[in-house]
Scaffold this motif. Sequence first.
Motif, short mmCIF file in Angstrom:
data_model
loop_
_atom_site.label_atom_id
_atom_site.label_comp_id
_atom_site.label_asym_id
_atom_site.label_seq_id
_atom_site.Cartn_x
_atom_site.Cartn_y
_atom_site.Cartn_z
N HIS A 172 61.12 18.41 -13.76
CA HIS A 172 62.03 19.37 -13.12
C HIS A 172 63.49 19.14 -13.49
CE1 HIS A 172 58.77 20.95 -10.67
NE2 HIS A 172 58.41 19.69 -10.40
N ASN A 173 63.75 18.11 -14.27
CA ASN A 173 65.11 17.82 -14.74
C ASN A 173 66.09 17.75 -13.57
OD1 ASN A 173 67.10 17.25 -16.62
ND2 ASN A 173 67.56 19.43 -17.00
N LEU A 174 65.75 17.00 -12.55
CA LEU A 174 66.61 16.88 -11.38
C LEU A 174 66.39 15.52 -10.74
CD1 LEU A 174 68.65 18.60 -9.74
CD2 LEU A 174 66.76 19.17 -8.20
N GLN A 175 67.48 14.83 -10.40
CA GLN A 175 67.39 13.51 -9.77
C GLN A 175 66.74 13.64 -8.39
OE1 GLN A 175 71.14 11.46 -9.39
NE2 GLN A 175 70.34 10.08 -7.82
N ILE A 176 65.91 12.64 -8.04
CA ILE A 176 65.20 12.65 -6.78
C ILE A 176 65.45 11.33 -6.06
CG2 ILE A 176 62.93 12.84 -5.66
CD1 ILE A 176 61.99 14.30 -8.23
N ASN A 177 65.84 11.44 -4.80
CA ASN A 177 66.04 10.25 -3.96
C ASN A 177 65.15 10.39 -2.72
OD1 ASN A 177 68.09 9.22 -5.68
ND2 ASN A 177 69.61 10.53 -4.65
N LEU A 178 64.47 9.29 -2.38
CA LEU A 178 63.65 9.27 -1.17
C LEU A 178 64.17 8.20 -0.22
CD1 LEU A 178 60.04 9.63 -2.68
CD2 LEU A 178 61.43 11.40 -1.56
N TYR A 179 64.44 8.59 1.02
CA TYR A 179 64.96 7.69 2.06
C TYR A 179 63.95 7.61 3.18
CZ TYR A 179 69.54 8.36 -0.19
OH TYR A 179 70.58 8.40 -1.08
N ASP A 180 64.01 6.48 3.89
CA ASP A 180 63.15 6.41 5.07
C ASP A 180 63.78 7.20 6.19
OD1 ASP A 180 65.20 4.92 6.16
OD2 ASP A 180 64.18 2.98 5.91
N LEU A 181 63.10 7.29 7.31
CA LEU A 181 63.59 8.12 8.41
C LEU A 181 64.86 7.57 9.04
CD1 LEU A 181 60.15 8.98 10.09
CD2 LEU A 181 61.45 10.28 8.38
N GLU A 182 65.24 6.33 8.73
CA GLU A 182 66.46 5.74 9.24
C GLU A 182 67.62 5.91 8.26
OE1 GLU A 182 66.74 4.59 12.24
OE2 GLU A 182 64.59 4.99 12.60
N GLY A 183 67.34 6.46 7.11
CA GLY A 183 68.40 6.73 6.15
C GLY A 183 68.56 5.68 5.09
N GLN A 184 67.66 4.71 4.98
CA GLN A 184 67.72 3.69 3.95
C GLN A 184 67.01 4.18 2.69
OE1 GLN A 184 69.44 0.84 4.18
NE2 GLN A 184 70.12 1.47 6.25
N LEU A 185 67.59 3.91 1.55
CA LEU A 185 67.03 4.35 0.28
C LEU A 185 65.74 3.58 0.00
CD1 LEU A 185 67.33 6.09 -2.30
CD2 LEU A 185 68.57 4.16 -3.33
N ILE A 237 71.56 0.37 -13.30
CA ILE A 237 71.44 -1.03 -12.90
C ILE A 237 72.09 -1.24 -11.54
CG2 ILE A 237 72.07 -3.39 -13.51
CD1 ILE A 237 72.01 -2.54 -16.43
N GLN A 238 73.28 -0.66 -11.37
CA GLN A 238 74.02 -0.88 -10.13
C GLN A 238 74.24 0.46 -9.44
OE1 GLN A 238 77.74 -2.81 -10.64
NE2 GLN A 238 78.15 -3.02 -8.44
N ARG A 239 73.83 0.57 -8.22
CA ARG A 239 73.95 1.83 -7.50
C ARG A 239 75.20 1.84 -6.63
NH1 ARG A 239 69.36 4.84 -7.51
NH2 ARG A 239 67.44 3.83 -8.26
N ASP A 240 75.66 3.00 -6.40
CA ASP A 240 76.75 3.18 -5.45
C ASP A 240 76.24 2.90 -4.04
OD1 ASP A 240 78.93 3.87 -4.00
OD2 ASP A 240 79.24 5.82 -4.97
N THR A 241 77.02 2.16 -3.27
CA THR A 241 76.58 1.78 -1.91
C THR A 241 76.36 3.00 -1.03
OG1 THR A 241 78.90 1.50 -1.27
CG2 THR A 241 77.72 -0.46 -2.01
N THR A 242 77.05 4.09 -1.36
CA THR A 242 76.89 5.31 -0.55
C THR A 242 75.53 5.93 -0.75
OG1 THR A 242 77.91 6.61 -2.31
CG2 THR A 242 79.36 5.80 -0.58
N GLU A 243 74.86 5.60 -1.88
CA GLU A 243 73.55 6.17 -2.13
C GLU A 243 72.45 5.38 -1.42
OE1 GLU A 243 73.02 6.24 -6.30
OE2 GLU A 243 74.53 7.79 -6.68
N LEU A 244 72.73 4.17 -0.96
CA LEU A 244 71.71 3.32 -0.36
C LEU A 244 71.41 3.67 1.08
CD1 LEU A 244 72.84 -0.14 -1.82
CD2 LEU A 244 71.12 1.45 -2.72
N CYS A 245 72.32 4.36 1.69
CA CYS A 245 72.15 4.67 3.12
C CYS A 245 72.78 6.02 3.42
CB CYS A 245 72.78 3.57 3.96
SG CYS A 245 72.53 3.79 5.75
N LEU A 246 72.08 6.85 4.20
CA LEU A 246 72.60 8.17 4.56
C LEU A 246 73.52 8.08 5.78
CD1 LEU A 246 69.38 10.38 4.24
CD2 LEU A 246 71.21 10.05 2.56
N ASP A 247 74.48 9.02 5.84
CA ASP A 247 75.39 9.09 6.98
C ASP A 247 74.63 9.56 8.21
OD1 ASP A 247 77.49 8.29 5.42
OD2 ASP A 247 78.16 10.35 4.96
#
Length: 489
Positions: A89-102, A110-120
Motif C-alpha cells: 500500500h506504499n504507506l507507513q504503518i504504526n501499531l500501538y497498544d491501547l495505552e498508547g505505547q508503540l 535505527i533511531q526513532r523519534d520519542t514522539t512516535e513511541l507513545c501517543l498523546d
Amino acid sequence: MKIKKLSLRSRIFIAMILLVFLASILIAAVTIYQYNEEARDYHKERLERKEKAIRKSIDFTIQETTYPVTTENVPLIFKEAIFDIDAIHNLQINLYDLEGQLLVSSKRTIQRDTTELCLDAEVLNALSNTLEHRHVIKQVENGQTFQSSYSYITDERFKNLAILNLPYLENDDFLNKELNEFLLRLGYAYLAMILAAIVFAYFISKYITKSLKTISDKMNETRLEKRNKKIQIDSTSEEIESLVNSYNSMIDELEASAVKLATSEREQAWREMAKQVAHEIKNPLTPMRLSVQSFQRKFNPEDKNIDQKVQEFSNTLIQQIDTMSSIASAFSNFAKMPAQKSEELDVVYIVRLALDIFNEHYISFEAEEEEIIAKFDRTQLIRVVTNLVKNSIQAMPKDKIDPRIDVKVFTDGDLVKITVKDNGSGISDETKSKIFEPKFTTKTSGMGLGLAMVKNIVETFDGSITFTTRDGKGTTFTVAFPKKSTTME
C-alpha cells in the motif's frame, strides 16, 4: 484624473474593461478555491481508501496467524507482515497498544523519534470518545502537510486489539501542476478576452454616446435669436428617443417664445421710439410758441423797426422748423430698411466720395489698394461711412489740441474692412453694451439712431460692425463685409 471629469464614453469604456478584469480575477479565485477543495477531498478520500485496504490486510493477517491473538502478541503477529503491507500500500504503518505505547512499525530506521513511541493523551481521549472511534490529526512540518489517522483494530470477537496509526503525506505536486497549467491557459484566454473587450468597449461606447454627442452638439448650437433645427435620429434606444423628443418639444416652445419676445421687443422699441420722437419734437415747439406769443404782445404796425422784428421772428421759426425736419428725417431713415440693392462698386472710391462732404482738416484716408471691388449698395455704404465719421467728429472734445480721425480701407481674405479710428473721448464701460441700441446717445442733441442704422445696414449685407475703445483715448470702429453678399444674391 477624477472620475467626475471623465466623459460618459470614457466611463462606459473603463467600466466594461474593469468588468471583464474583475470577472477574470473572480473566476481565477473561484478556480483556485475549487482546486484546493478538490485537493482536500482527494486526500481525505484517499486516506480513507488506504486505511480501509490496510485494515483488510491486517484482518487477513490476524486470521492467518498461529499466535494467540492478543495485544502482547501483536509485535510477533506483524513482525514481517507489517513490512509486506507497507510495500503493497506504499504507506507507513504504526501499531500501538491501547495505552498508547508503540508495538510495531513499518518505519525502517535505527533511531526513532520519542514522539512516535507513545501517543498523546489527547489522541487517546478523542479516539475513545468519538462515535466512530476514529481520529485524524492534520499538521504542517517543513512546509509539508501531513494527515495522521488513528483507529482501533479488533480481533474476531470485535475486541479492541491495538491502535492503527497511518501517517499520510499530502503530496500536491500533481494537483499544483494541473492548477498552474489551468491558470496559465485561463490567463491566455482572459488576455485575448480583454483585448477583444477593449475593441468591443470602444465601439459600443462610441455607439452609445453617438446619439448623445449629436444631442449635445445641437444643444450647444441652440440660440434664441435664430431658427434652431430639430434632431433627427433613426434606430435609437427608447431613452435617447425620449430625450430627442423632449429637445424637439423644447425647440418648438423656444421658437414660439422667441416670436413672442421679438414681437414684444419690437413693440417696446417702437413705443420708446415714439416717446423719443415726441420728446424731440416738443423741444423746438416750446420756443416757437414763446416766440409767437411774444410777437403777438409786441406787434405794432407803426413801429419803424417792424420789418427787422418780423425777420427775426421768421428766422427763429424757420430754425425750429429745420430742427423738427431733421428729427423727422432721422427717424424716417432709421425706420426705412436699407434698399435691397446689390451692385458691384469700388469701395475705395465710394469711401473717398463719402469723405468729401467733411471739411475737417484732421480727417485722413488710406487704402491698401487702389481699387477694391465688392457688392454693396452705393447709397447705404455712403451712409455707413458718413455716420461713423460724424460720430467720431461729435465724440471729439472741443478743446482737443491735436484731433485726428483715420479712415482706412483694406481686404482680409474674402472680407472688405473699413476702419474709422479717432483719438476722441472714447466710450465708457457703462455705455459699451448700449452703443448700438436705437435711441441711445451720449450727446445732448440727436436721436441716437446713427450707429443702430449702420449696424442694421451692415448686417443686411452679411457683415458685422465691432469696436475697440479706451476711455479718454479714442475709439476704432471696424466694418467688415464679404466681397459677395449671399443675402443679396
